[in-house]
Design a protein around this motif. Structure first.
Motif, PDB file in Angstrom:
ATOM      1  N   TRP A  19     -29.866  39.419 -30.449  1.00 15.55           N
ATOM      2  CA  TRP A  19     -31.149  38.964 -30.997  1.00 15.55           C
ATOM      3  C   TRP A  19     -31.062  38.648 -32.493  1.00 15.55           C
ATOM      4  O   TRP A  19     -31.464  37.558 -32.904  1.00 15.55           O
ATOM      5  CB  TRP A  19     -32.257  39.983 -30.716  1.00 15.55           C
ATOM      6  N   PRO A  20     -30.576  39.561 -33.346  1.00 13.17           N
ATOM      7  CA  PRO A  20     -30.566  39.222 -34.783  1.00 13.17           C
ATOM      8  C   PRO A  20     -29.661  38.041 -35.115  1.00 13.17           C
ATOM      9  O   PRO A  20     -29.953  37.288 -36.057  1.00 13.17           O
ATOM     10  CB  PRO A  20     -30.097  40.514 -35.456  1.00 13.17           C
ATOM     11  N   LEU A  21     -28.563  37.855 -34.380  1.00  9.27           N
ATOM     12  CA  LEU A  21     -27.711  36.694 -34.635  1.00  9.27           C
ATOM     13  C   LEU A  21     -28.421  35.405 -34.247  1.00  9.27           C
ATOM     14  O   LEU A  21     -28.424  34.426 -35.013  1.00  9.27           O
ATOM     15  CB  LEU A  21     -26.394  36.820 -33.871  1.00  9.27           C
ATOM     16  N   PHE A  22     -29.015  35.388 -33.066  1.00  4.44           N
ATOM     17  CA  PHE A  22     -29.786  34.205 -32.661  1.00  4.44           C
ATOM     18  C   PHE A  22     -30.929  33.963 -33.639  1.00  4.44           C
ATOM     19  O   PHE A  22     -31.238  32.818 -33.987  1.00  4.44           O
ATOM     20  CB  PHE A  22     -30.358  34.402 -31.256  1.00  4.44           C
ATOM     21  N   TRP A  23     -31.582  35.022 -34.094  1.00  2.92           N
ATOM     22  CA  TRP A  23     -32.700  34.901 -35.036  1.00  2.92           C
ATOM     23  C   TRP A  23     -32.247  34.193 -36.310  1.00  2.92           C
ATOM     24  O   TRP A  23     -32.900  33.268 -36.785  1.00  2.92           O
ATOM     25  CB  TRP A  23     -33.241  36.291 -35.357  1.00  2.92           C
ATOM     26  N   ARG A  24     -31.118  34.650 -36.844  1.00  2.00           N
ATOM     27  CA  ARG A  24     -30.602  34.048 -38.083  1.00  2.00           C
ATOM     28  C   ARG A  24     -30.252  32.582 -37.884  1.00  2.00           C
ATOM     29  O   ARG A  24     -30.591  31.725 -38.719  1.00  2.00           O
ATOM     30  CB  ARG A  24     -29.369  34.825 -38.558  1.00  2.00           C
ATOM     31  N   GLU A  25     -29.568  32.284 -36.789  1.00  2.00           N
ATOM     32  CA  GLU A  25     -29.044  30.936 -36.585  1.00  2.00           C
ATOM     33  C   GLU A  25     -30.088  29.948 -36.089  1.00  2.00           C
ATOM     34  O   GLU A  25     -29.932  28.740 -36.310  1.00  2.00           O
ATOM     35  CB  GLU A  25     -27.872  30.984 -35.596  1.00  2.00           C
ATOM     36  N   PRO A  62     -13.329  28.993 -26.788  1.00  2.00           N
ATOM     37  CA  PRO A  62     -13.067  29.446 -28.156  1.00  2.00           C
ATOM     38  C   PRO A  62     -14.144  29.011 -29.139  1.00  2.00           C
ATOM     39  O   PRO A  62     -14.983  28.155 -28.835  1.00  2.00           O
ATOM     40  CB  PRO A  62     -11.731  28.774 -28.488  1.00  2.00           C
ATOM     41  N   LEU A  63     -14.128  29.636 -30.298  1.00  2.00           N
ATOM     42  CA  LEU A  63     -14.993  29.192 -31.387  1.00  2.00           C
ATOM     43  C   LEU A  63     -14.612  27.766 -31.739  1.00  2.00           C
ATOM     44  O   LEU A  63     -13.433  27.446 -31.893  1.00  2.00           O
ATOM     45  CB  LEU A  63     -14.823  30.113 -32.596  1.00  2.00           C
ATOM     46  N   ARG A  64     -15.603  26.911 -31.839  1.00  2.00           N
ATOM     47  CA  ARG A  64     -15.353  25.480 -32.043  1.00  2.00           C
ATOM     48  C   ARG A  64     -15.618  25.069 -33.494  1.00  2.00           C
ATOM     49  O   ARG A  64     -15.641  25.908 -34.396  1.00  2.00           O
ATOM     50  CB  ARG A  64     -16.220  24.677 -31.065  1.00  2.00           C
ATOM     51  N   THR A  65     -15.851  23.787 -33.713  1.00  2.00           N
ATOM     52  CA  THR A  65     -15.993  23.234 -35.061  1.00  2.00           C
ATOM     53  C   THR A  65     -17.445  23.242 -35.524  1.00  2.00           C
ATOM     54  O   THR A  65     -18.370  23.475 -34.737  1.00  2.00           O
ATOM     55  CB  THR A  65     -15.486  21.787 -35.094  1.00  2.00           C
ATOM     56  N   ASP A  66     -17.647  22.937 -36.802  1.00  2.00           N
ATOM     57  CA  ASP A  66     -19.000  22.786 -37.327  1.00  2.00           C
ATOM     58  C   ASP A  66     -19.767  21.715 -36.565  1.00  2.00           C
ATOM     59  O   ASP A  66     -20.966  21.855 -36.308  1.00  2.00           O
ATOM     60  CB  ASP A  66     -18.951  22.419 -38.810  1.00  2.00           C
ATOM     61  N   ARG A  72     -20.949  23.086 -33.330  1.00  2.00           N
ATOM     62  CA  ARG A  72     -22.049  24.020 -33.563  1.00  2.00           C
ATOM     63  C   ARG A  72     -23.350  23.275 -33.825  1.00  2.00           C
ATOM     64  O   ARG A  72     -24.409  23.665 -33.308  1.00  2.00           O
ATOM     65  CB  ARG A  72     -21.697  24.941 -34.728  1.00  2.00           C
ATOM     66  N   GLU A  73     -23.291  22.228 -34.600  1.00  2.00           N
ATOM     67  CA  GLU A  73     -24.500  21.455 -34.868  1.00  2.00           C
ATOM     68  C   GLU A  73     -25.031  20.779 -33.611  1.00  2.00           C
ATOM     69  O   GLU A  73     -26.245  20.651 -33.425  1.00  2.00           O
ATOM     70  CB  GLU A  73     -24.219  20.406 -35.960  1.00  2.00           C
ATOM     71  N   ALA A  74     -24.138  20.359 -32.725  1.00  2.00           N
ATOM     72  CA  ALA A  74     -24.563  19.763 -31.457  1.00  2.00           C
ATOM     73  C   ALA A  74     -25.294  20.784 -30.596  1.00  2.00           C
ATOM     74  O   ALA A  74     -26.291  20.458 -29.924  1.00  2.00           O
ATOM     75  CB  ALA A  74     -23.356  19.204 -30.704  1.00  2.00           C
ATOM     76  N   LEU A  75     -24.832  22.032 -30.596  1.00  2.00           N
ATOM     77  CA  LEU A  75     -25.513  23.084 -29.847  1.00  2.00           C
ATOM     78  C   LEU A  75     -26.905  23.320 -30.420  1.00  2.00           C
ATOM     79  O   LEU A  75     -27.886  23.468 -29.677  1.00  2.00           O
ATOM     80  CB  LEU A  75     -24.703  24.378 -29.888  1.00  2.00           C
ATOM     81  N   ARG A  76     -27.004  23.360 -31.735  1.00  2.00           N
ATOM     82  CA  ARG A  76     -28.301  23.570 -32.369  1.00  2.00           C
ATOM     83  C   ARG A  76     -29.267  22.434 -32.037  1.00  2.00           C
ATOM     84  O   ARG A  76     -30.443  22.675 -31.723  1.00  2.00           O
ATOM     85  CB  ARG A  76     -28.124  23.694 -33.884  1.00  2.00           C
ATOM     86  N   SER A  77     -28.766  21.207 -32.083  1.00  2.00           N
ATOM     87  CA  SER A  77     -29.614  20.053 -31.761  1.00  2.00           C
ATOM     88  C   SER A  77     -30.087  20.109 -30.319  1.00  2.00           C
ATOM     89  O   SER A  77     -31.239  19.774 -30.010  1.00  2.00           O
ATOM     90  CB  SER A  77     -28.848  18.749 -32.007  1.00  2.00           C
ATOM     91  N   PRO A  95     -24.326  33.655 -28.796  1.00  2.00           N
ATOM     92  CA  PRO A  95     -24.511  33.851 -30.239  1.00  2.00           C
ATOM     93  C   PRO A  95     -23.281  33.534 -31.074  1.00  2.00           C
ATOM     94  O   PRO A  95     -23.396  32.959 -32.166  1.00  2.00           O
ATOM     95  CB  PRO A  95     -24.895  35.334 -30.355  1.00  2.00           C
ATOM     96  N   HIS A  96     -22.084  33.869 -30.573  1.00  2.00           N
ATOM     97  CA  HIS A  96     -20.879  33.650 -31.384  1.00  2.00           C
ATOM     98  C   HIS A  96     -20.575  32.173 -31.585  1.00  2.00           C
ATOM     99  O   HIS A  96     -19.962  31.802 -32.583  1.00  2.00           O
ATOM    100  CB  HIS A  96     -19.673  34.367 -30.767  1.00  2.00           C
ATOM    101  N   HIS A  97     -21.004  31.315 -30.638  1.00  2.00           N
ATOM    102  CA  HIS A  97     -20.758  29.883 -30.818  1.00  2.00           C
ATOM    103  C   HIS A  97     -21.720  29.248 -31.824  1.00  2.00           C
ATOM    104  O   HIS A  97     -21.495  28.115 -32.256  1.00  2.00           O
ATOM    105  CB  HIS A  97     -20.840  29.163 -29.473  1.00  2.00           C
ATOM    106  N   LEU A  98     -22.753  29.980 -32.191  1.00  2.00           N
ATOM    107  CA  LEU A  98     -23.660  29.523 -33.239  1.00  2.00           C
ATOM    108  C   LEU A  98     -23.342  30.165 -34.581  1.00  2.00           C
ATOM    109  O   LEU A  98     -23.509  29.552 -35.634  1.00  2.00           O
ATOM    110  CB  LEU A  98     -25.108  29.854 -32.861  1.00  2.00           C
TER     111      LEU A  98
END
Length: 431
Positions: A334-340, A282-286, A289-294, A260-263
């Motif tokens: 769950w709520p973090l994944f839900w939002r993202e 570590p927390l990475r770049t925007d 993050r978009e690559a993970l979402r895709s 969840p934190h990487h999103l």
């Protein structure tokens, strides 16, 4: 006496179910969905679920329960309380304890402690190498025989390619998956955050994205060469995603997970030097993050995990350079994944539920992940409209190291049922 969950939206991706229905639980077993014989009696318990989601119990295949040896950070008892509050009915405990879970004795300890103290199911992950030192294989066959569900040196990579290759071969022999912490230790050495613009601005030593991608590439090639099953833990970079996608196209048996934190965060969130944002990878770049979402959208990555890593307040109350890596994540996952992922339209609701239930269960060969008639009644009920501000007031984990304090999130688990037993109701852990 039966337990009836009435009028909820039942989502069971394993069986293609997505409808308003009733779920009947009898003697700890799913007795049916919708189609019952006999009426509800006064002796039966009814849980009204109108407006709520009823899903298979959530499964986290990557968390740290710290016991034995690190009980100041977490115990199996407190970690499973946090899991119950977060809607999880099953956890896979990583082996980086003291001593490391690298033998039959270590696996049996976790199993026995979970039975005695845990509220949810706990499955031990055994170490690949003795002491997770990367030099000699651990007793993998013995650990598999007594209950280890996978193998990992998580918290550390296996630096030697010959040892990693042997580990993959042994895991294949006993029918288990290797979960790989992908990090080049020399490239990552002394780094505390992602190497890039923000590490330069903040004057902190960076961990380059290539540190992860190099080891992802190596482990994929090794798994491909021996035909083993490989799972990449906490994927965080765009390059890693592309390597996994290409390998899957070639037919390599490789999967990956997202935390969840990487999103929810990027390296820009380190700006305030809040040590709760210090995590590895570590927390990475925007862009990452978009690559993970895709990748979650197109099915390249199919599993969502927490990498729950609790630490004491004293350990985190120091300069950023000296704080340990880790975020306490079971209670807000769950709520973090839900939002993202759901509210943003990245994943459909059934695919999102699958990523936290049937997908992790299938990957590691775990029971659960479904509401099929006749299986153990592990169920999570979610109120998608319920909002709550993250505070530490009712926090169940010993680890208070969360960067999400003060955030108001929507969609929270409101009941957790393990084997027909209600262990969390109305956001309160029972037992």
């Amino acid at each position: 006496m039966a337990l009836y969950i009435k009028g909820g939206r039942v989502i069971d991706p394993a069986n293609g179910i997505n409808k308003i229905a009733d779920v009947k639980i009898e003697k700890g077993i799913i007795a049916g969905i919708d189609d019952y014989s006999g009426a509800i009696t006064e002796a039966d318990e009814v849980m009204e679920a109108a407006g709520k989601l009823v899903v298979p119990g959530l499964i986290d295949i990557h968390c740290h329960l710290r016991e034995p040896g690190l009980e100041a950070k977490e115990t199996i008892a407190t970690g499973t309380r946090a899991a119950a509050r977060g809607g999880f009915t099953a956890l896979c405990a990583m082996p980086n304890t003291k001593p490391v879970c690298d033998s039959q004795t270590g696996v049996e300890f976790v199993i026995n402690r979970a039975k005695a103290a845990g509220l949810v199911r706990v499955y031990p992950v055994g170490a690949i190498t003795k002491g997770s030192e990367g030099q000699e294989l651990a007793e993998m066959a013995d650990m598999a025989a007594c209950g280890a569900v996978a193998f990992s040196d998580d918290g550390k990579p296996v630096p030697r390619s010959d040892i990693m290759r042997l580990g993959l071969q042994y895991a294949q022999m006993v029918g288990k998956v290797i979960i790989s912490h992908c990090e080049d230790p020399e490239l990552a050495k002394d780094g505390v955050m992602h190497e890039g613009y923000w590490s330069t601005v903040l004057g902190l030593r960076g961990i380059p994205a290539a540190s992860e991608a190099i080891m992802v590439a190596r482990d994929i090639l090794l798994a491909e060469s021996v035909g083993a099953k490989l799972h990449i833990a906490h994927v965080s970079t765009a390059r890693s995603v592309e390597l996994i996608r290409q390998a899957q196209w070639r037919g390599v048996n490789v999967t990956g997970e997202v935390c969840p934190h990487h999103l929810a965060l990027t390296d820009a969130d380190v700006e305030g030097f809040n040590t709760a944002t210090k995590v590895n990878p570590p927390l990475r770049t925007d862009q990452d993050r978009e690559a993970l979402r895709s990748a979650l959208n197109d099915g390249t990555l199919t599993i969502l995990a927490t990498d729950h890593a609790p630490h004491t307040a004293e350990e985190k109350a120091c300069e950023y350079n000296y704080a340990p890596f880790g975020i306490s994540g079971l209670e807000t996952a769950w709520p973090l994944f839900w939002r993202e992922l759901v509210e943003s339209g990245v994943m459909t609701l059934p695919s999102f539920v699958a990523a936290m239930t049937v997908a992790p269960a299938k990957r590691l060969g775990l029971p659960g992940g479904t509401l099929s008639t006749g299986v153990a009644a592990d169920v999570t009920i979610i109120d998608p409209e319920y909002t709550e501000t993250v505070t530490l007031e009712n926090w169940q984990s010993k680890g208070k190291n969360t960067p999400f304090v003060g955030q108001t999130l929507r969609s929270w688990p409101v009941a957790t049922i393990v084997g027909g037993r209600v262990v969390m109701r109305d956001r309160q852990v029972i037992g």
